[in-house]
Design an enzyme around this catalytic site. Structure first.
Site, short mmCIF file in Angstrom:
data_model
loop_
_atom_site.label_atom_id
_atom_site.label_comp_id
_atom_site.label_asym_id
_atom_site.label_seq_id
_atom_site.Cartn_x
_atom_site.Cartn_y
_atom_site.Cartn_z
N PHE A 225 79.02 32.23 -3.53
CA PHE A 225 79.03 33.26 -2.61
C PHE A 225 77.98 34.36 -2.42
CE2 PHE A 225 80.00 30.17 1.09
CZ PHE A 225 80.29 28.74 0.80
N CYS A 275 80.04 38.64 -14.30
CA CYS A 275 80.40 37.95 -13.52
C CYS A 275 79.61 37.04 -12.59
CB CYS A 275 81.43 38.12 -13.04
SG CYS A 275 82.55 39.48 -13.48
N1 LIG Z 1 84.68 43.03 -14.84
C1 LIG Z 1 85.08 42.32 -13.80
O1 LIG Z 1 84.89 43.15 -12.83
C2 LIG Z 1 85.47 41.16 -13.02
C3 LIG Z 1 85.93 40.89 -11.78
C4 LIG Z 1 86.83 40.15 -11.75
C5 LIG Z 1 87.53 38.95 -12.65
N2 LIG Z 1 86.43 39.39 -13.61
C6 LIG Z 1 86.68 38.01 -15.23
O2 LIG Z 1 87.99 39.35 -16.25
C7 LIG Z 1 87.70 38.93 -17.00
C8 LIG Z 1 88.01 39.71 -17.90
O3 LIG Z 1 86.69 40.87 -17.39
P1 LIG Z 1 86.46 41.44 -17.95
O4 LIG Z 1 85.57 42.45 -17.34
O5 LIG Z 1 88.32 42.84 -17.82
O6 LIG Z 1 86.06 41.58 -19.55
P2 LIG Z 1 86.22 42.87 -20.51
O7 LIG Z 1 85.44 42.50 -22.17
O8 LIG Z 1 86.02 44.55 -20.15
O9 LIG Z 1 88.30 43.17 -21.78
C9 LIG Z 1 88.60 41.85 -22.20
C10 LIG Z 1 88.78 42.58 -23.20
O10 LIG Z 1 89.96 41.35 -23.74
C11 LIG Z 1 90.09 41.38 -25.42
N3 LIG Z 1 90.67 40.63 -25.94
C12 LIG Z 1 89.42 39.62 -26.19
N4 LIG Z 1 90.09 38.46 -26.97
C13 LIG Z 1 91.75 39.16 -27.16
C14 LIG Z 1 92.36 38.13 -27.84
N5 LIG Z 1 92.29 37.26 -28.48
N6 LIG Z 1 93.57 39.64 -27.81
C15 LIG Z 1 93.52 40.25 -27.50
N7 LIG Z 1 92.28 41.36 -26.91
C16 LIG Z 1 91.38 39.95 -26.30
C17 LIG Z 1 88.24 42.20 -25.17
O11 LIG Z 1 88.38 42.73 -26.09
C18 LIG Z 1 88.45 42.83 -24.17
O12 LIG Z 1 88.59 43.92 -24.01
C19 LIG Z 1 87.18 37.60 -17.57
O13 LIG Z 1 86.91 36.21 -17.42
C20 LIG Z 1 86.04 37.72 -16.13
O14 LIG Z 1 85.29 37.06 -15.87
C21 LIG Z 1 86.13 39.95 -14.14
#
Ligand SMILES: NC(=O)c1ccc[n+]([C@@H]2O[C@H](COP(=O)([O-])OP(=O)(O)OC[C@H]3O[C@@H](n4cnc5c(N)ncnc54)[C@H](O)[C@@H]3O)[C@@H](O)[C@H]2O)c1
Length: 458
Positions: A225, A275
């Protein structure tokens, strides 16, 4: 004083870091540990120069770090000690095999689930914080039920709705916190544990509960949305440019309709961020998987309009600058996908930079927080690019400025000084409609806003 609970977050990214810092800040009686497979990221969280920029983040991290907030690479130990585990790993779009370019790549999530299974010595609450396809919790439960001892896992969904750039405010005063769980006695008990955490600072009426699938789907729908709203306003910008209507005036007129509201109506060169695109494509993929092709086509259109808007921006630049950009110096004001963040993932500036380099333009990129990420994003790309933090120095000797990010600082620059230092005729392409177009035109610039009449001296 011993801590009343051990909370672990797996994934120290844009979501894991700030959300856990807020929980630690608001719940001093809980021990919060954030782990990651990336030791560099963890090291950065443990230093003053945090790995991400968010207004207000450094203050809450420094006030809690080492007291009840810890960043560590010891995943095994973290899992063993925790009673509640938030999973906040990345869920990018799959780049290979079935569903490539559309489906969510769930390898990080599955590895995490298997690690939890392997190292757990006691029952735990597992919380999906990452954005997952609807029904991921079911797969998570299936993996976690492979346990051979007497351990029980409750899997809950608690999607994160924060927006980068305002993450700390969004976390402190959320519109709502959504908690999805199974309606079993143990699911409801686990949900109550999570309510207890958030109720430390979020008013009760803003903590809402639902079934787990609704919770998972709500996050995808919210992003669809939000992106649709921007694509919708952007879809009228070309028509405005052709008819001398002004998109800002149109947005104001429709935004005063209380049924529509006035938020998210700023037209631009397109939305970005890690996202929106991946979540919509994931939704499209899910719909197709369930045989819902009409719904899939509808939502895919939101992404298509966004791609078109970025390409349209470049084509407008080429056409305005006498149909050639060869050897022309173009200064990009901003590279982050939005203001107040260092994040450049899916930033329109990446696409636009590559396209301008295709046209053989030279690029000078300036951004107050995102230059390091910009360098990584454009690493190895053919063409001449320089990175200069000071916008005056960056635009010196350029033929054109293109505004990519709505940083507040760009609104109050001395554009007379900038104009004097640029090649004439000087062009400004305001991809965010943040500048004073008439004022710039009076200085001598040829001004190309989005969805508004152009102001040229030709
Ligand atoms: N960035 C945003 O604004 C936002 C907002 C809401 C939701 N999300 C969702 O949240 C989730 C994370 O997003 P993000 O922006 O924080 O991602 P990001 O890439 O900044 O962080 C993810 C982290 O997870 C770590 N990781 C991956 N596999 C791992 C494992 N097996 N063990 C330990 N660490 C591990 C990575 O090294 C990385 O540092 C996604 O699904 C995203 O869609 C993001």
């Amino acid at each position: 004083m011993p801590f009343s609970k051990n909370i672990l977050c797996i994934g120290a990214g844009y979501v894991g870091g700030p959300t856990m810092a807020m929980i630690a800040h608001k719940c001093p009686h809980y021990k919060v540990t954030v782990v990651d497979i990336n030791p560099k990221r963890i090291a950065e969280w443990n230093f003053d120069d945090l790995p991400i920029y968010e207004p207000g983040l450094d203050k809450i991290v420094t006030s809690t770090r080492g007291k009840n907030l810890f960043f560590s690479t010891e995943i095994e130990r973290g899992i063993k000690e925790a009673e509640i585990i938030f999973v906040s790993v990345n869920t990018p779009v799959k780049t290979f095999g079935a569903g490539a370019g559309m489906a969510a790549d769930l390898q990080y999530w599955e590895k995490t689930a298997r690690q939890i299974l392997k190292y757990s010595e006691s029952s735990k609450i597992i919380v999906e914080k990452s954005t997952f396809p609807v029904r991921t919790a079911f797969a998570m439960e299936r993996i976690l039920s492979l346990t051979e001892n007497d351990i029980h896992f409750d899997v809950l969904s608690n999607p994160e709705f924060l927006a980068e750039g305002t993450a700390i405010k969004d976390l402190e005063y959320p519109d709502r916190v959504l908690l999805g769980s199974r309606e079993t006695p143990s699911g409801v008990k686990a949900r109550d544990e999570l309510v207890k955490i958030y109720a430390s600072w979020v008013p009760k009426e803003r903590i809402i509960t639902s079934n787990i699938w609704s919770s998972e789907l709500s996050k995808l729908v919210a992003n669809a949305f939000l992106a649709q709203r921007i694509s919708s306003i952007n879809s009228f910008t070309a028509l405005c440019e052709k008819t001398e209507a002004d998109i800002t005036e149109v947005a104001r007129a429709i935004g005063m309709d209380s049924r529509l509201g006035n938020k998210f109506l700023n037209s631009s060169l397109g939305w970005g961020g890690s996202c929106f695109k991946k979540d919509i494509l994931n939704l499209v993929y899910l719909c197709r998987n369930y045989g819902l092709s009409k719904e899939a086509d509808y939502w895919e259109g939101v992404v298509r309009i966004n791609e078109y808007q970025k390409e349209r921006f470049v084509l407008n630049m080429v056409s305005a600058m006498f149909n050639t950009l060869v050897s022309k110096k173009i200064c990009l004001f901003g590279f982050a996908f939005k203001a107040n963040t260092s994040d450049t993932r899916e930033s329109p500036a990446i696409f636009i930079s590559k396209r301008l380099l295709d046209e053989k333009a030279e690029l000078v990129i300036t951004d107050p927080k995102a230059l390091d990420n910009a360098m990584t994003d454009l690493d190895g790309i053919d063409g001449k690019i320089s990175y200069i933090e000071d916008p005056y120095e960056a635009s010196d000797g350029c033929d054109a400025i293109a505004v990519m990010t709505e940083w507040e600082i760009y609104k109050s620059l001395d554009f007379e000084k900038i104009y004097r230092s640029m090649v004439k005729p000087a062009f400004i392409f305001d991809g965010r409609n943040i500048l004073d177009h008439k004022g710039l035109f009076d200085i001598g610039f040829n001004v190309f806003p989005i969805g508004k009449p152009v102001l040229t001296h030709f």
